[in-house]
Design a protein around this motif. Structure first.
Motif, PDB file in Angstrom:
ATOM      1  N   ILE A  78      57.058  10.327  65.320  1.00 37.72           N
ATOM      2  CA  ILE A  78      56.180  10.110  64.160  1.00 37.72           C
ATOM      3  C   ILE A  78      56.482  11.217  63.139  1.00 37.72           C
ATOM      4  CG2 ILE A  78      53.786   9.913  63.378  1.00 37.72           C
ATOM      5  CD1 ILE A  78      53.037   9.368  66.359  1.00 37.72           C
ATOM      6  N   PRO A  79      56.961  10.845  61.929  1.00 35.80           N
ATOM      7  CA  PRO A  79      57.325  11.870  60.935  1.00 35.80           C
ATOM      8  C   PRO A  79      56.131  12.699  60.451  1.00 35.80           C
ATOM      9  CG  PRO A  79      58.167   9.698  60.314  1.00 35.80           C
ATOM     10  CD  PRO A  79      57.229   9.481  61.453  1.00 35.80           C
ATOM     11  N   ASP A  80      54.989  12.033  60.201  1.00 37.73           N
ATOM     12  CA  ASP A  80      53.851  12.775  59.665  1.00 37.73           C
ATOM     13  C   ASP A  80      52.599  12.447  60.484  1.00 37.73           C
ATOM     14  OD1 ASP A  80      51.824  13.937  58.234  1.00 37.73           O
ATOM     15  OD2 ASP A  80      52.649  13.373  56.274  1.00 37.73           O
ATOM     16  N   ILE A  81      52.334  13.297  61.476  1.00 38.83           N
ATOM     17  CA  ILE A  81      51.230  13.000  62.400  1.00 38.83           C
ATOM     18  C   ILE A  81      49.877  13.021  61.691  1.00 38.83           C
ATOM     19  CG2 ILE A  81      49.987  13.844  64.440  1.00 38.83           C
ATOM     20  CD1 ILE A  81      52.741  14.735  65.515  1.00 38.83           C
ATOM     21  N   ASP A  82      49.694  13.975  60.769  1.00 44.36           N
ATOM     22  CA  ASP A  82      48.403  14.060  60.080  1.00 44.36           C
ATOM     23  C   ASP A  82      48.067  12.762  59.354  1.00 44.36           C
ATOM     24  OD1 ASP A  82      47.917  16.523  60.989  1.00 44.36           O
ATOM     25  OD2 ASP A  82      48.701  17.582  59.218  1.00 44.36           O
ATOM     26  N   ARG A  83      49.095  12.205  58.711  1.00 41.95           N
ATOM     27  CA  ARG A  83      48.835  10.939  58.007  1.00 41.95           C
ATOM     28  C   ARG A  83      48.589   9.801  58.987  1.00 41.95           C
ATOM     29  NH1 ARG A  83      52.963   9.737  53.246  1.00 41.95           N
ATOM     30  NH2 ARG A  83      51.515   8.048  52.789  1.00 41.95           N
ATOM     31  N   ALA A  84      49.333   9.798  60.093  1.00 40.32           N
ATOM     32  CA  ALA A  84      49.157   8.739  61.099  1.00 40.32           C
ATOM     33  C   ALA A  84      47.762   8.763  61.714  1.00 40.32           C
ATOM     34  CB  ALA A  84      50.202   8.881  62.197  1.00 40.32           C
ATOM     35  N   MET A  85      47.138   9.958  61.687  1.00 38.52           N
ATOM     36  CA  MET A  85      45.793  10.071  62.250  1.00 38.52           C
ATOM     37  C   MET A  85      44.726   9.546  61.294  1.00 38.52           C
ATOM     38  SD  MET A  85      45.879  11.379  65.262  1.00 38.52           S
ATOM     39  CE  MET A  85      45.136  12.776  66.014  1.00 38.52           C
ATOM     40  N   GLN A  86      45.112   9.308  60.037  1.00 37.91           N
ATOM     41  CA  GLN A  86      44.130   8.816  59.064  1.00 37.91           C
ATOM     42  C   GLN A  86      43.878   7.322  59.258  1.00 37.91           C
ATOM     43  OE1 GLN A  86      45.631   9.817  55.174  1.00 37.91           O
ATOM     44  NE2 GLN A  86      45.659  11.999  55.702  1.00 37.91           N
ATOM     45  N   LYS A  87      42.609   6.952  59.150  1.00 33.46           N
ATOM     46  CA  LYS A  87      42.251   5.537  59.280  1.00 33.46           C
ATOM     47  C   LYS A  87      42.929   4.728  58.197  1.00 33.46           C
ATOM     48  CE  LYS A  87      37.766   5.802  61.467  1.00 33.46           C
ATOM     49  NZ  LYS A  87      36.330   5.648  61.356  1.00 33.46           N
ATOM     50  N   GLY A  88      43.565   3.668  58.570  1.00 34.84           N
ATOM     51  CA  GLY A  88      44.140   2.757  57.579  1.00 34.84           C
ATOM     52  C   GLY A  88      45.570   3.091  57.184  1.00 34.84           C
ATOM     53  N   TYR A  89      46.048   4.297  57.577  1.00 37.49           N
ATOM     54  CA  TYR A  89      47.440   4.604  57.248  1.00 37.49           C
ATOM     55  C   TYR A  89      48.360   3.856  58.206  1.00 37.49           C
ATOM     56  CZ  TYR A  89      51.913   6.857  56.771  1.00 37.49           C
ATOM     57  OH  TYR A  89      53.242   7.056  56.600  1.00 37.49           O
ATOM     58  N   SER A  90      49.350   3.185  57.655  1.00 40.57           N
ATOM     59  CA  SER A  90      50.228   2.399  58.512  1.00 40.57           C
ATOM     60  C   SER A  90      51.617   2.326  57.912  1.00 40.57           C
ATOM     61  CB  SER A  90      49.655   0.982  58.667  1.00 40.57           C
ATOM     62  OG  SER A  90      50.575   0.168  59.350  1.00 40.57           O
ATOM     63  N   THR A  91      52.608   2.292  58.794  1.00 38.69           N
ATOM     64  CA  THR A  91      53.980   2.151  58.315  1.00 38.69           C
ATOM     65  C   THR A  91      54.416   0.686  58.384  1.00 38.69           C
ATOM     66  OG1 THR A  91      54.719   2.640  60.542  1.00 38.69           O
ATOM     67  CG2 THR A  91      54.730   4.468  58.965  1.00 38.69           C
ATOM     68  N   ALA A  92      53.487  -0.168  58.831  1.00 36.27           N
ATOM     69  CA  ALA A  92      53.840  -1.580  59.020  1.00 36.27           C
ATOM     70  C   ALA A  92      54.147  -2.256  57.692  1.00 36.27           C
ATOM     71  CB  ALA A  92      52.696  -2.314  59.713  1.00 36.27           C
ATOM     72  N   THR A  93      55.106  -3.166  57.720  1.00 33.51           N
ATOM     73  CA  THR A  93      55.462  -3.920  56.517  1.00 33.51           C
ATOM     74  C   THR A  93      54.376  -4.953  56.231  1.00 33.51           C
ATOM     75  OG1 THR A  93      56.601  -5.588  57.813  1.00 33.51           O
ATOM     76  CG2 THR A  93      57.925  -3.738  57.054  1.00 33.51           C
ATOM     77  N   PRO A  94      54.310  -5.423  54.983  1.00 32.15           N
ATOM     78  CA  PRO A  94      53.300  -6.444  54.649  1.00 32.15           C
ATOM     79  C   PRO A  94      53.379  -7.659  55.577  1.00 32.15           C
ATOM     80  CG  PRO A  94      54.360  -5.659  52.651  1.00 32.15           C
ATOM     81  CD  PRO A  94      55.077  -5.017  53.791  1.00 32.15           C
ATOM     82  N   ARG A  95      54.590  -7.991  55.987  1.00 32.45           N
ATOM     83  CA  ARG A  95      54.745  -9.160  56.854  1.00 32.45           C
ATOM     84  C   ARG A  95      54.046  -8.949  58.192  1.00 32.45           C
ATOM     85  NH1 ARG A  95      60.715 -11.245  57.764  1.00 32.45           N
ATOM     86  NH2 ARG A  95      60.063 -11.678  59.885  1.00 32.45           N
ATOM     87  N   VAL A  96      54.224  -7.761  58.739  1.00 32.53           N
ATOM     88  CA  VAL A  96      53.574  -7.439  60.010  1.00 32.53           C
ATOM     89  C   VAL A  96      52.056  -7.428  59.850  1.00 32.53           C
ATOM     90  CG1 VAL A  96      53.273  -5.604  61.712  1.00 32.53           C
ATOM     91  CG2 VAL A  96      55.565  -6.175  60.893  1.00 32.53           C
ATOM     92  N   ARG A  97      51.626  -6.863  58.723  1.00 32.94           N
ATOM     93  CA  ARG A  97      50.179  -6.784  58.477  1.00 32.94           C
ATOM     94  C   ARG A  97      49.553  -8.164  58.338  1.00 32.94           C
ATOM     95  NH1 ARG A  97      48.004  -1.955  55.576  1.00 32.94           N
ATOM     96  NH2 ARG A  97      49.496  -0.304  55.964  1.00 32.94           N
ATOM     97  N   GLU A  98      50.298  -9.062  57.709  1.00 31.90           N
ATOM     98  CA  GLU A  98      49.801 -10.420  57.530  1.00 31.90           C
ATOM     99  C   GLU A  98      49.461 -11.067  58.876  1.00 31.90           C
ATOM    100  OE1 GLU A  98      52.202 -13.313  55.368  1.00 31.90           O
ATOM    101  OE2 GLU A  98      52.013 -11.973  53.626  1.00 31.90           O
ATOM    102  N   MET A  99      50.204 -10.656  59.885  1.00 31.02           N
ATOM    103  CA  MET A  99      49.969 -11.241  61.208  1.00 31.02           C
ATOM    104  C   MET A  99      48.839 -10.537  61.960  1.00 31.02           C
ATOM    105  SD  MET A  99      53.760 -12.206  62.520  1.00 31.02           S
ATOM    106  CE  MET A  99      54.603 -10.725  62.043  1.00 31.02           C
ATOM    107  N   GLY A 100      48.233  -9.575  61.299  1.00 27.11           N
ATOM    108  CA  GLY A 100      47.069  -8.928  61.906  1.00 27.11           C
ATOM    109  C   GLY A 100      47.397  -7.642  62.631  1.00 27.11           C
TER     110      GLY A 100
END
Lengths: 137, 456
Positions: free
Chosen positions: A79-101
């Motif tokens: 994980i490149p930036d752990i602090d950001r990954a710990m934030q609610k709602g932060y995601s590296t997922a692409t819009p396509r992945v997000r669309e699938m929930g």
């Protein structure tokens, strides 16, 4: 008392094996149901993370009279930036992945809210280590 | 903590010690000693899988003596609507009803009379954002016990309201005392149960002090009694037919999806058969499945149509029940169902007391002793063959290892361990034989017929 589980990336069908085993153990020891639930939820989330993101991983579980300590080590992208990954709602997922929930950016925050202590360390290109500790009292 | 009351009992004189009951138990509540099953009362949930598995009918379901109905001046029978679906389609409702009266009951009611009230309370809970999701139905008492013993962390998700059975019984008592002026002590409400779990729940209600039901009868027993009267044609045909006062949805209530089909909003799932339910609750506990509002869980396949005390095939019973629903009205008004006039009273009293988790897995009350026992049981289990052959008398190798750390069994009960010990001269054949006899009884190991068989 320690246990070790191996976990393979991409193996979605077996994700949850460690959580189920831990649930049984904590029930046998007589840990309070709400603490068992928190532990199992945090561990399951961490297990699935390895399946989704890493190549393989090891789960080490150590239970004593006061607490359970779980260490999940994986070989993976890290994980490149752990602090950001710990934030609610932060995601590296692409819009396509997000669309699938998926990829709502709740993985680590959810783990955190179900753990008394959560320590995440990571090295990009090598892997991630997650340590969850929950106390029985 | 007091043990659960159980409606399932063993008849040792009929039991042939085959351990089929041990193998099918969803909570591992049965092990074998001296050739017979021993029930762990803290694990058994009265689901009745053992009853169905027993090849010699050595398991029976307790009920009250039929004669006790005559102890009351006004015996009342409360039957689940599934009861009339037991009969062949050629037998009409009126004949069934008249025959029940012929047996001595003054009043006949169907339990689903109060479904409309339960339904409205469930709907309110599902839309209430403050309630713990998923809300788990308490309709099936075997499921309530399953959650108590196997899924203690989900106990707080149980919807703590009385099932239709209790509400209808409460209504009957209030109606007969207040409107008909019958003294309360003269009224005896008898429930005809399609399963063991409901009987157990009446005898020791979960989260409640006392059941409003005074006695229970097994449905297969009652079915035979009524069928006999019908076949003999000795009943007097009655004019009125109280059976037709149920709405479509009330009739479907005890079938699978009966509850969730009444909830207009949210994501609601119905799962039947106790092993299926177990599998699903594992996922719920891990939060592997989320965002479910309501879970309808039933211990029997096809829900109450598959009740272990049902007299017929569960698929045919469900079919008949659906046919009856088709002919029934969508809505029943208070003038056709007097119970609805008691809505306020019933809703006021619908809550049940707290239900407590009672984990069956706990190895000891003292956490450090439990830790030590758990560690030891895992070590023992590692050395067992994992065949789960049950020759030791336990359901699985794991169950044996847990019994060993609780001093209820010895490692030498394992067939594989015995062979290893014999080979290294640490156990004689006679000792091994005696250990097996302690589990399976003398009879199984004294077969002269085998001695005379030509084994070549």
């Amino acid at each position: 008392m320690d246990f070790e589980y191996k976990i393979e990336g991409d193996d979605f069908t077996n994700a949850g094996a460690a959580s189920s085993a831990v649930k049984k153990m904590l029930n046998q020891v007589g840990v309070r149901p709400d603490i068992i639930k928190r532990t199992v939820v945090a561990l399951y989330e961490a297990e699935v993370n390895i399946v989704v993101h890493a190549y393989r991983g090891t789960i080490k579980i150590d239970i004593d009279e006061e607490k359970i300590h779980i260490r999940l080590e994986d070989e993976g992208p890290g994980i490149p930036d752990i602090d950001r990954a710990m934030q609610k709602g932060y995601s590296t997922a692409t819009p396509r992945v997000r669309e699938m929930g998926f990829g709502a950016g709740m993985g680590l925050p959810n783990m955190k809210s179900n753990a008394d202590s959560l320590v995440v360390t990571s090295e990009v290109g090598k892997g991630t280590t997650v340590e969850i500790t929950n106390y029985f009292n | 903590m007091e043990s659960f009351h159980h409606a399932l009992k063993f008849k040792y004189d009929l039991c042939m010690g085959c351990s089929h009951c041990t193998s099918v138990c969803p909570t591992g509540a049965i092990h074998v000693e001296k050739g017979h099953p021993i029930l762990n009362p803290n694990r058994c949930i009265d689901c009745g899988r053992c009853y169905l598995a027993c090849p010699v009918n050595a398991i029976y379901i307790e009920q009250d003596d039929f004669q006790t109905i005559y102890n009351y001046k006004y015996p009342v029978v409360l039957i689940p609507s599934i009861f009339s679906a037991q009969f062949p389609e050629t037998i009409n409702q009126c004949a069934i009803l008249s025959s029940i009266h012929h047996l001595g009951f003054q009043y006949v009611y169907e339990t689903e009379k109060s479904v409309d009230i339960v339904k409205s309370v469930i709907n309110k809970q599902v839309t209430d954002s403050g309630s713990m999701k998923p809300i788990i139905s308490t309709f099936c008492p075997a499921i309530v016990r399953l959650i108590q013993v196997k899924y203690p962390s989900l106990v707080s998700n149980l919807l703590l309201i009385k099932p239709p059975l209790d509400l209808t019984a409460m209504y009957i008592k209030k109606f007969l005392t207040e409107e008909k002026g019958i003294p309360a002590e003269d009224i005896g409400v008898f429930y005809v149960s399609p399963c063991a779990a409901k009987i157990a729940a009446i005898k020791s209600p979960v989260g409640d002090e006392k059941s409003p039901v005074d006695g229970v009868l097994n449905m297969n027993y009652f079915y035979s009694k009524v069928y006999r009267v019908i076949k003999q044609g000795v009943y007097k045909l009655r004019e009125e037919n109280d059976f037709h006062t149920l709405s479509k949805k009330s009739i479907l209530w005890s079938l699978t999806e009966g509850e969730i089909n009444n909830i207009p909003t949210g994501r609601n799932l119905a799962i039947d058969e106790v092993h299926n339910v177990s599998q699903f609750l594992d996922k719920v506990e891990n939060e592997d499945v989320k965002n479910i509002d309501f879970l309808e869980l039933r211990a029997c396949d096809q829900s109450c149509a598959g009740g272990i005390l049902c007299a017929g095939n569960r698929f045919l019973i469900a079919e008949r029940q659906k046919k009856r629903a088709q002919k029934s009205p969508d809505e029943v008004l208070p003038e056709d169902n007097n119970l609805l006039n008691y809505k306020d009273y019933l809703v006021e009293n619908i809550k049940v007391g707290k239900v407590y988790p009672r984990s069956m897995d706990k190895l000891d009350d003292n956490i450090s002793i439990a830790m030590r026992k758990m560690k030891k049981s895992y070590e023992i289990n590692d050395s067992l063959p994992q065949v789960d052959c049950r020759i030791c008398g336990y359901q699985t190798c794991k169950a044996l290892s847990e019994a060993i750390v609780n001093n209820q069994a010895t490692l030498k009960q394992c067939f594989f361990v015995q062979r290893i010990l014999e080979q290294t001269d640490r156990l004689t054949t006679t000792e091994a034989m005696n250990i097996i006899k302690a589990v399976w009884g003398d009879k199984k190991l004294n077969k002269d017929s085998i001695k005379s068989l030509n084994l070549e």
